[in-house]
Enzyme design. Sequence first.
Site, PDB file in Angstrom:
ATOM      1  N   GLN A 177      46.823 -24.238 -25.268  1.00 48.79           N
ATOM      2  CA  GLN A 177      46.672 -23.354 -26.412  1.00 48.79           C
ATOM      3  C   GLN A 177      46.826 -21.890 -25.998  1.00 48.79           C
ATOM      4  OE1 GLN A 177      42.724 -22.791 -28.697  1.00 48.79           O
ATOM      5  NE2 GLN A 177      44.149 -23.803 -30.085  1.00 48.79           N
ATOM      6  N   HIS A 185      44.717 -19.911 -23.285  1.00 50.76           N
ATOM      7  CA  HIS A 185      43.296 -19.948 -23.627  1.00 50.76           C
ATOM      8  C   HIS A 185      42.619 -21.287 -23.348  1.00 50.76           C
ATOM      9  CE1 HIS A 185      39.697 -18.750 -25.743  1.00 50.76           C
ATOM     10  NE2 HIS A 185      39.831 -19.670 -26.651  1.00 50.76           N
ATOM     11  N   ARG A 216      43.845 -27.311 -30.567  1.00 51.89           N
ATOM     12  CA  ARG A 216      42.417 -27.306 -30.895  1.00 51.89           C
ATOM     13  C   ARG A 216      42.114 -26.266 -31.962  1.00 51.89           C
ATOM     14  NH1 ARG A 216      37.978 -24.206 -29.313  1.00 51.89           N
ATOM     15  NH2 ARG A 216      39.089 -23.066 -27.691  1.00 51.89           N
ATOM     16  N   ARG A 261      45.789 -21.764 -34.497  1.00 52.11           N
ATOM     17  CA  ARG A 261      46.179 -20.824 -33.441  1.00 52.11           C
ATOM     18  C   ARG A 261      47.634 -20.919 -33.015  1.00 52.11           C
ATOM     19  NH1 ARG A 261      40.588 -21.159 -29.948  1.00 52.11           N
ATOM     20  NH2 ARG A 261      39.442 -19.874 -31.425  1.00 52.11           N
ATOM     21  N   GLU A 299      38.680 -14.918 -32.574  1.00 54.15           N
ATOM     22  CA  GLU A 299      39.230 -15.192 -33.896  1.00 54.15           C
ATOM     23  C   GLU A 299      38.214 -14.808 -34.977  1.00 54.15           C
ATOM     24  OE1 GLU A 299      41.357 -18.890 -33.841  1.00 54.15           O
ATOM     25  OE2 GLU A 299      40.402 -19.478 -35.704  1.00 54.15           O
ATOM     26  N   HIS A 346      45.991 -18.362 -27.306  1.00 55.71           N
ATOM     27  CA  HIS A 346      45.164 -17.715 -28.321  1.00 55.71           C
ATOM     28  C   HIS A 346      45.930 -16.504 -28.831  1.00 55.71           C
ATOM     29  CE1 HIS A 346      41.880 -15.810 -30.394  1.00 55.71           C
ATOM     30  NE2 HIS A 346      41.094 -16.831 -30.126  1.00 55.71           N
ATOM     31  N   LEU A 381      39.795 -11.961 -24.105  1.00 53.52           N
ATOM     32  CA  LEU A 381      39.826 -12.514 -25.455  1.00 53.52           C
ATOM     33  C   LEU A 381      39.201 -11.587 -26.493  1.00 53.52           C
ATOM     34  CD1 LEU A 381      40.372 -15.138 -27.177  1.00 53.52           C
ATOM     35  CD2 LEU A 381      37.927 -15.515 -26.982  1.00 53.52           C
ATOM     36  N   PHE A 425      36.971 -19.426 -40.022  1.00 55.81           N
ATOM     37  CA  PHE A 425      37.719 -19.509 -38.762  1.00 55.81           C
ATOM     38  C   PHE A 425      39.047 -20.201 -39.036  1.00 55.81           C
ATOM     39  CE2 PHE A 425      37.115 -19.097 -34.149  1.00 55.81           C
ATOM     40  CZ  PHE A 425      36.100 -18.161 -34.110  1.00 55.81           C
TER      41      PHE A 425
HETATM   42  C1  LIG Z   1      36.938 -16.229 -23.541  1.00 57.35           C
HETATM   43  C2  LIG Z   1      36.728 -17.557 -24.192  1.00 57.35           C
HETATM   44  C3  LIG Z   1      36.141 -17.633 -25.448  1.00 57.35           C
HETATM   45  C4  LIG Z   1      35.940 -18.870 -26.058  1.00 57.35           C
HETATM   46  N1  LIG Z   1      35.347 -18.919 -27.288  1.00 57.35           N
HETATM   47  C5  LIG Z   1      35.093 -20.123 -27.857  1.00 57.35           C
HETATM   48  C6  LIG Z   1      34.381 -20.219 -29.073  1.00 57.35           C
HETATM   49  O1  LIG Z   1      33.963 -19.231 -29.657  1.00 57.35           O
HETATM   50  N2  LIG Z   1      34.163 -21.434 -29.605  1.00 57.35           N
HETATM   51  C7  LIG Z   1      34.591 -22.574 -28.995  1.00 57.35           C
HETATM   52  O2  LIG Z   1      34.350 -23.661 -29.515  1.00 57.35           O
HETATM   53  N3  LIG Z   1      35.254 -22.518 -27.807  1.00 57.35           N
HETATM   54  C8  LIG Z   1      35.497 -21.322 -27.233  1.00 57.35           C
HETATM   55  N4  LIG Z   1      36.162 -21.272 -26.036  1.00 57.35           N
HETATM   56  C9  LIG Z   1      36.449 -22.515 -25.318  1.00 57.35           C
HETATM   57  C10 LIG Z   1      35.172 -23.025 -24.668  1.00 57.35           C
HETATM   58  O3  LIG Z   1      34.321 -21.956 -24.367  1.00 57.35           O
HETATM   59  C11 LIG Z   1      35.436 -23.814 -23.394  1.00 57.35           C
HETATM   60  O4  LIG Z   1      36.392 -24.792 -23.644  1.00 57.35           O
HETATM   61  C12 LIG Z   1      34.158 -24.479 -22.920  1.00 57.35           C
HETATM   62  O5  LIG Z   1      33.129 -23.537 -22.782  1.00 57.35           O
HETATM   63  C13 LIG Z   1      34.317 -25.246 -21.612  1.00 57.35           C
HETATM   64  O6  LIG Z   1      33.058 -25.765 -21.267  1.00 57.35           O
HETATM   65  P1  LIG Z   1      32.873 -26.813 -20.106  1.00 57.35           P
HETATM   66  O7  LIG Z   1      31.449 -27.176 -20.064  1.00 57.35           O
HETATM   67  O8  LIG Z   1      33.868 -27.897 -20.274  1.00 57.35           O
HETATM   68  O9  LIG Z   1      33.300 -26.011 -18.808  1.00 57.35           O
HETATM   69  P2  LIG Z   1      32.876 -24.553 -18.251  1.00 57.35           P
HETATM   70  O10 LIG Z   1      31.906 -23.861 -19.097  1.00 57.35           O
HETATM   71  O11 LIG Z   1      34.143 -23.879 -17.916  1.00 57.35           O
HETATM   72  O12 LIG Z   1      32.120 -24.940 -16.933  1.00 57.35           O
HETATM   73  C14 LIG Z   1      32.766 -25.566 -15.847  1.00 57.35           C
HETATM   74  C15 LIG Z   1      31.737 -25.800 -14.777  1.00 57.35           C
HETATM   75  O13 LIG Z   1      32.292 -26.603 -13.767  1.00 57.35           O
HETATM   76  C16 LIG Z   1      31.963 -26.062 -12.504  1.00 57.35           C
HETATM   77  N5  LIG Z   1      33.001 -26.522 -11.577  1.00 57.35           N
HETATM   78  C17 LIG Z   1      34.336 -26.489 -11.739  1.00 57.35           C
HETATM   79  N6  LIG Z   1      34.930 -27.049 -10.679  1.00 57.35           N
HETATM   80  C18 LIG Z   1      33.950 -27.443  -9.845  1.00 57.35           C
HETATM   81  C19 LIG Z   1      33.926 -28.080  -8.571  1.00 57.35           C
HETATM   82  N7  LIG Z   1      35.042 -28.428  -7.933  1.00 57.35           N
HETATM   83  N8  LIG Z   1      32.722 -28.333  -8.008  1.00 57.35           N
HETATM   84  C20 LIG Z   1      31.569 -27.966  -8.622  1.00 57.35           C
HETATM   85  N9  LIG Z   1      31.542 -27.363  -9.815  1.00 57.35           N
HETATM   86  C21 LIG Z   1      32.723 -27.114 -10.405  1.00 57.35           C
HETATM   87  C22 LIG Z   1      31.885 -24.583 -12.722  1.00 57.35           C
HETATM   88  O14 LIG Z   1      31.087 -23.969 -11.730  1.00 57.35           O
HETATM   89  C23 LIG Z   1      31.226 -24.534 -14.100  1.00 57.35           C
HETATM   90  O15 LIG Z   1      29.837 -24.641 -13.974  1.00 57.35           O
HETATM   91  C24 LIG Z   1      36.357 -20.050 -25.405  1.00 57.35           C
HETATM   92  C25 LIG Z   1      36.940 -19.968 -24.147  1.00 57.35           C
HETATM   93  C26 LIG Z   1      37.144 -18.740 -23.559  1.00 57.35           C
HETATM   94  C27 LIG Z   1      37.826 -18.711 -22.218  1.00 57.35           C
END
Ligand SMILES: Cc1cc2nc3c(=O)[nH]c(=O)nc-3n(C[C@H](O)[C@H](O)[C@H](O)COP(=O)(O)OP(=O)(O)OC[C@H]3O[C@@H](n4cnc5c(N)ncnc54)[C@H](O)[C@@H]3O)c2cc1C
Length: 588
Positions: free
Chosen positions: A240, A353, A398, A286, A255, A242, A252, A119
């Site tokens: 970031q 991203h 990142r 990235r 990578e 992507h 997306l 990666f």
């Molecule tokens: C398409 C894509 C591919 C990716 N691929 C990778 C990868 O391969 N490897 C990697 O390391 N990272 C990857 N990333 C980055 C990574 O996936 C995210 O940074 C990470 O999943 C975020 O997780 P989180 O738990 O912080 O939030 P999220 O998974 O975004 O969850 C947020 C939660 O908060 C809740 N929420 C938000 N606001 C409120 C509110 N006001 N009240 C109640 N609930 C609320 C939502 O309902 C949700 O449940 C990727 C990101 C994307 C977009």
Amino acid sequence: MSLPILKFEAVIVGGGGAGLRAALQLSEAGIKTVVLSKVFPTRSHTAAAQGGISAALGNIEDDNWHWHMYDTVKGADWLGDQDAIEFMCRQAVDAVVELEHYGMPFDRLENGKIYQRPFGGHMANFGKQPVRRACCVADRTGHAMLHALYQRNVKANTKFFVEWMALDLIRNENGDVVGVTALEMETGQVYVIQAKAVLFATGGAGRIFQSSTNAFINTGDGVGITLRAGLPVEDIEFWQFHPTGLAGAGVLITEGVRGEGGYLLNANGERFMERYAPTAKDLASRDVVSRAMQIEINEGRGCGPNKDYVLLKLDHLGVEVIDQRLPGIREIALQFLGIDPIKEPIPVVPTCHYMMGGIPTNYKGEVVAPFGANKEEVVKGFYAAGECACASVHGANRLGTNSLLDLVVFGKSAGNSMIKFIREHDLEYKELPKDAGEFSLQRVQKIDASTSGESLAELRHEMQRIMQQHAGVFRTQKVLMDGIEKIEALYARAQNLYIKDKSKVFNTARVEALEFINTIEVALATMICAEARKESRGAQAREDYPERDDANFMCHTLFYRDGRKIIYKDVHVAPLTVDYIPPAKRVY
Ligand SMILES: Cc1cc2nc3c(=O)[nH]c(=O)nc-3n(C[C@H](O)[C@H](O)[C@H](O)COP(=O)(O)OP(=O)(O)OC[C@H]3O[C@@H](n4cnc5c(N)ncnc54)[C@H](O)[C@@H]3O)c2cc1C
């Protein structure tokens, strides 16, 4: 009017990877915990993560956490806190093994060990040569991880409030966090939820940009709420891009495609990354690849009728590798563009991203804010983890697969800190302020009472356009100054939102209006902090200040909503146990 009050020892806002990992820690310890989520937890954006989760397992060639740490510090362009980075990289192997034991079905090698793919920016021997460090479940890693975590939570009896939206923090006169207010979408009722400890795990805010890989629910609620509560956010100027968002759609393309051997081509059929990053080539980090692509496009070597994208070639990998390791990518290219990547290259553009900045925390997941001379006083009762938090392990940029790792490492760490806080102090519920919930109620009522005003769709569209044009891959003083003026004007208009639908039950117009009020806070903070940082570092590329300026800007930005105030605080250069990694020029 008094609002109904619910009581939980721990409230987790967010059911993505970070929220679920923290909730699991708390529930297993017997703490009365509730998870609030706008969507069913397994629909959180974590489910969209494709490429993998990093850990120096060394299953294919030699690797260790210290090399992983070095790569992360370098990837972050020396803006990451080295104590937090050491903490995360040291925990990585255990974190992946733990997920495996939770039932996450990792891809395997012939010998039965977990498969690992290359990666961007993952190197052995302190940056010498590429190493395979990303553990994956085909190109659906986040999906598998989130389901494993959700099921463990069901087993641990975590309580879920699904389709509940947190509105505001409740702080007492000492500034301690003693609960949140939340809207139950099904009924339109606003509740006060009293808590001993509150964790924000609300994810990113990529929806501030026009072209984004992020889900529609990634509206930066946690950051908006924190700013409204009078607390600062950190390093929010760093976004970031992507390199490989699907041209036109933004979806997306992981990578992992380049990890498996895919590469980028310009209109002349040239593998241009060889010029920009002779060693790592297409697997440079990235920000480096995104800028190179943008330069190719700007200088007229883009592809297609408008010369506005480059091509990602992977047909040479063969049907077998594509179907086994990248099946989701084939599906996306076919569905969105009618292109089959086993035959043709995929048109791609740099796409927003990930939010490197967020709510300032230490590596224990405790939220910290300046108080008197101390710039890192713990805000009692308030925790944050995942993309909405800034620990800061990702600094100015990142590395791929470090976010899924961040979620489980800091989700667990924050969970442990909350348990300690609640248990050690044998904490009673602190008294709620007399007017708890009033502020949120007034905000909701104002929207409900609107008879005329601004259209939400229009404002959102306008914000995304401004962000894309004024805070994109390359930035300059004039463009940012104009951007601030435009976003401030939009911010003022956003105070006068109008919604036509006033119904109570599942009123999505009301929810979107409340989301937008958070999103615009993130957009404004981004623009102001990007203007103030007069250097190029990681994802912040200033054409007028092309060099990194360690003397003046090797520091974290803290932004306050009131007075649009900015203060800077030092980067933690000292790791926990090893020698610090001194700044160097970032070449790949
Ligand atoms: C398409 C894509 C591919 C990716 N691929 C990778 C990868 O391969 N490897 C990697 O390391 N990272 C990857 N990333 C980055 C990574 O996936 C995210 O940074 C990470 O999943 C975020 O997780 P989180 O738990 O912080 O939030 P999220 O998974 O975004 O969850 C947020 C939660 O908060 C809740 N929420 C938000 N606001 C409120 C509110 N006001 N009240 C109640 N609930 C609320 C939502 O309902 C949700 O449940 C990727 C990101 C994307 C977009």
